[in-house]
Design a protein around this motif. Structure first.
Motif, PDB file in Angstrom:
ATOM      1  N   ARG A   8       0.837  -1.204   0.000  1.00  9.77           N
ATOM      2  CA  ARG A   8       0.000   0.000   0.000  1.00  9.77           C
ATOM      3  C   ARG A   8       0.872   1.254   0.000  1.00  9.77           C
ATOM      4  NH1 ARG A   8      -3.242  -3.002   3.715  1.00  9.77           N
ATOM      5  NH2 ARG A   8      -2.211  -1.935   5.464  1.00  9.77           N
ATOM      6  N   GLY A   9       1.956   1.203   0.776  1.00 12.56           N
ATOM      7  CA  GLY A   9       2.871   2.338   0.788  1.00 12.56           C
ATOM      8  C   GLY A   9       3.495   2.582  -0.567  1.00 12.56           C
ATOM      9  N   SER A  16       1.738   9.765  -5.450  1.00 11.63           N
ATOM     10  CA  SER A  16       2.352  11.055  -5.126  1.00 11.63           C
ATOM     11  C   SER A  16       3.323  11.491  -6.220  1.00 11.63           C
ATOM     12  CB  SER A  16       3.072  10.964  -3.785  1.00 11.63           C
ATOM     13  OG  SER A  16       3.637  12.191  -3.425  1.00 11.63           O
ATOM     14  N   PHE A  17       4.138  10.565  -6.705  1.00 15.67           N
ATOM     15  CA  PHE A  17       5.051  10.881  -7.808  1.00 15.67           C
ATOM     16  C   PHE A  17       4.261  11.298  -9.046  1.00 15.67           C
ATOM     17  CE2 PHE A  17       8.446   8.898  -5.391  1.00 15.67           C
ATOM     18  CZ  PHE A  17       9.605   9.459  -5.898  1.00 15.67           C
ATOM     19  N   PHE A  18       3.166  10.601  -9.324  1.00 18.40           N
ATOM     20  CA  PHE A  18       2.341  10.933 -10.479  1.00 18.40           C
ATOM     21  C   PHE A  18       1.782  12.354 -10.369  1.00 18.40           C
ATOM     22  CE2 PHE A  18      -1.917  11.289 -12.308  1.00 18.40           C
ATOM     23  CZ  PHE A  18      -1.680  10.953 -13.633  1.00 18.40           C
ATOM     24  N   VAL A  19       1.232  12.684  -9.211  1.00 17.04           N
ATOM     25  CA  VAL A  19       0.650  14.015  -9.000  1.00 17.04           C
ATOM     26  C   VAL A  19       1.703  15.098  -9.184  1.00 17.04           C
ATOM     27  CG1 VAL A  19      -0.381  15.540  -7.267  1.00 17.04           C
ATOM     28  CG2 VAL A  19      -1.213  13.199  -7.517  1.00 17.04           C
ATOM     29  N   ALA A  73       7.106  10.842   5.780  1.00 16.77           N
ATOM     30  CA  ALA A  73       5.695  10.714   5.386  1.00 16.77           C
ATOM     31  C   ALA A  73       4.894  11.935   5.797  1.00 16.77           C
ATOM     32  CB  ALA A  73       5.095   9.445   5.999  1.00 16.77           C
ATOM     33  N   ALA A  74       5.145  12.454   6.992  1.00 15.73           N
ATOM     34  CA  ALA A  74       4.409  13.633   7.467  1.00 15.73           C
ATOM     35  C   ALA A  74       4.747  14.858   6.628  1.00 15.73           C
ATOM     36  CB  ALA A  74       4.722  13.893   8.939  1.00 15.73           C
ATOM     37  N   VAL A  75       6.017  15.003   6.269  1.00 19.69           N
ATOM     38  CA  VAL A  75       6.419  16.143   5.442  1.00 19.69           C
ATOM     39  C   VAL A  75       5.745  16.071   4.078  1.00 19.69           C
ATOM     40  CG1 VAL A  75       8.356  17.284   4.308  1.00 19.69           C
ATOM     41  CG2 VAL A  75       8.613  16.408   6.635  1.00 19.69           C
ATOM     42  N   ARG A 181      -2.615   8.763   3.379  1.00 24.62           N
ATOM     43  CA  ARG A 181      -2.926   7.924   4.558  1.00 24.62           C
ATOM     44  C   ARG A 181      -2.091   6.654   4.578  1.00 24.62           C
ATOM     45  NH1 ARG A 181      -9.012   6.452   4.473  1.00 24.62           N
ATOM     46  NH2 ARG A 181      -8.295   5.301   6.313  1.00 24.62           N
ATOM     47  N   TRP A 182      -1.652   6.179   3.412  1.00 24.08           N
ATOM     48  CA  TRP A 182      -0.981   4.873   3.337  1.00 24.08           C
ATOM     49  C   TRP A 182       0.526   4.979   3.119  1.00 24.08           C
ATOM     50  CZ3 TRP A 182      -5.762   5.618   0.750  1.00 24.08           C
ATOM     51  CH2 TRP A 182      -6.841   4.969   1.373  1.00 24.08           C
ATOM     52  N   TYR A 183       1.096   6.182   3.238  1.00 21.10           N
ATOM     53  CA  TYR A 183       2.544   6.279   3.125  1.00 21.10           C
ATOM     54  C   TYR A 183       3.198   5.380   4.167  1.00 21.10           C
ATOM     55  CZ  TYR A 183       1.988  10.544   0.294  1.00 21.10           C
ATOM     56  OH  TYR A 183       1.655  11.449  -0.677  1.00 21.10           O
TER      57      TYR A 183
END
Length: 399
Positions: A8-9, A16-19, A73-75, A181-183
């Protein structure tokens, strides 16, 4: 950490890379439109383009300190929405100060985002025990294709920047936030070949060859992203619509190279893959410099994309192998040279183009990318191929 959580991560990080690929492409492929909207002169344009990587580099250094407290992940969870909103703000104004503020905010957010994304990618690759970094960057390239295509639509229909950006941000903002949420950050085995730099510190002289490779690669990439549209329009005589195509073509072959690159690394090792990429990229720049017309120029940018596609992901992966006890710090410091490349490459090509010729200016990134052939040995280790071809990650006990 379970296999399911790692998978999932991996999936959420790919999103995220796609966005980010979509977001960045929407900015750089509309540089002529941004220049027109704000009345930025050709002489002033390099200064605006340089401000973004300067601020991004500062943010990348700061990210090293922040992730030590809260984790990458938070950053990433908060940096990505900020990047999207900064993109939207670029399309809102008409005064030079507004352009400066919007691009400055974009640069700061991108620095934190790039560093944290690649930190997570390196840690997941270690947990998987196989090369997967190129796959993340392939998702970025796919996003770049989508973003460049949307930019073409905006140019074709003469849409304002704000109208072009608003629906994209409205869709991607919730997608990125929900996906965050899944990072997951994986901690795998320490690579056997990582002898120097083992422990908690980063030895800069060990990291330096990778820093140079990163700089040269991004000098090449920034030349394409910042000048391909202008090169095609002003030098090769294309229309504004056709001027958006080179970056799209570049991203297509970048995607293809990264889609198969992990298999190449497992089969032949990182050194061979990086050297082959550098030679192809050099050939691509040579073809751009001598292109007689727009379509030959577009073909040259496709060759260039195939060559550059493998270098950056493998550079991040190599830093993680060299410093298994401090991979986040190594990635954050290496990521600064991403922006050094942008900072040097974009103004340098622009200055040479104005003072001499844009065709001649293409020789600079060509030579620098070819120097990567010499430094490619820094990518070698017994773990560079990351074992067999299995898809399942290693199960990691974090309890």
């Amino acid at each position: 950490m379970t296999d399911a959580r790692l998978r999932r991560g991996r999936g959420s990080l790919a999103v995220s890379f796609f966005v980010q690929g979509v977001t960045f492409a929407l900015l750089v492929t509309r540089i002529p439109a941004i220049q027109d909207q704000y009345g930025i002169s050709d002489g002033l344009l390099p200064a605006f383009l340089a401000a973004v990587p300067i601020l991004a580099g500062v943010a990348s250094v700061a990210t090293e300190k922040v992730v030590a407290r809260v984790g990458p992940a938070a950053v990433l969870r908060w940096a990505q929405p900020f990047v999207l909103l900064a993109l939207l703000s670029v399309g809102l104004g008409s005064e030079l100060w507004h352009a400066a503020v919007a691009l400055g905010l974009f640069g700061i957010a991108v620095g934190a985002l790039d560093a944290s994304m690649n930190m997570l990618g390196v840690s997941l690759q270690r947990a998987y025990g196989r090369s997967i970094m190129l796959g993340f960057h392939a998702a970025y390239s796919l996003g770049g294709i989508a973003g460049a295509s949307l930019a073409w639509v905006g140019a074709h229909w003469h849409l304002s920047l704000f109208v072009s950006y608003l629906p994209v941000v409205a869709v991607l903002l919730p997608v990125a936030f929900v996906g965050s949420r899944w990072y997951a950050a994986g901690e795998g085995a320490v690579p056997v070949g990582a002898v120097e730099g083992k422990g908690s510190g980063v030895v800069f002289k060990v990291l330096l060859p990778l820093c140079l490779v990163m700089t040269f690669a991004y000098i090449g990439d920034s030349t394409v992203s910042n000048w391909s549209a202008k090169y095609l329009q002003d030098v090769l005589g294309s229309s504004e619509e056709l001027a958006t195509v080179p970056y799209n073509a570049y991203m297509v072959t970048t995607l293809l190279g990264r889609a198969v690159g992990d298999f190449g690394v497992r089969r032949f090792g990182a050194v061979v893959v990086v050297r082959a990429g550098a030679v192809l990229a050099g050939l691509g720049f040579a073809l751009v410099a001598v292109a007689p017309g727009a379509w030959v120029g577009i073909a040259a940018f496709t060759v260039l994309g195939l060559g550059l596609s493998v270098i950056v992901p493998q550079t991040f992966a190599a830093a993680g192998r060299l410093f298994p006890g401090a991979s986040d710090a190594a990635v954050a410091r290496l990521n600064v040279f991403n922006y050094v490349g942008f900072l040097v490459g974009s103004p340098l090509v622009g200055a040479l183009g104005d003072a001499w010729s844009y065709r001649g200016a293409m020789a600079v990134p060509m030579v620098l990318v070819l120097v990567t052939v010499v430094y490619a040995t820094s990518f070698g280790s017994r773990e560079a191929r990351y074992g067999g071809g299995h898809e399942r990650p290693r199960t990691v006990d974090v309890g």
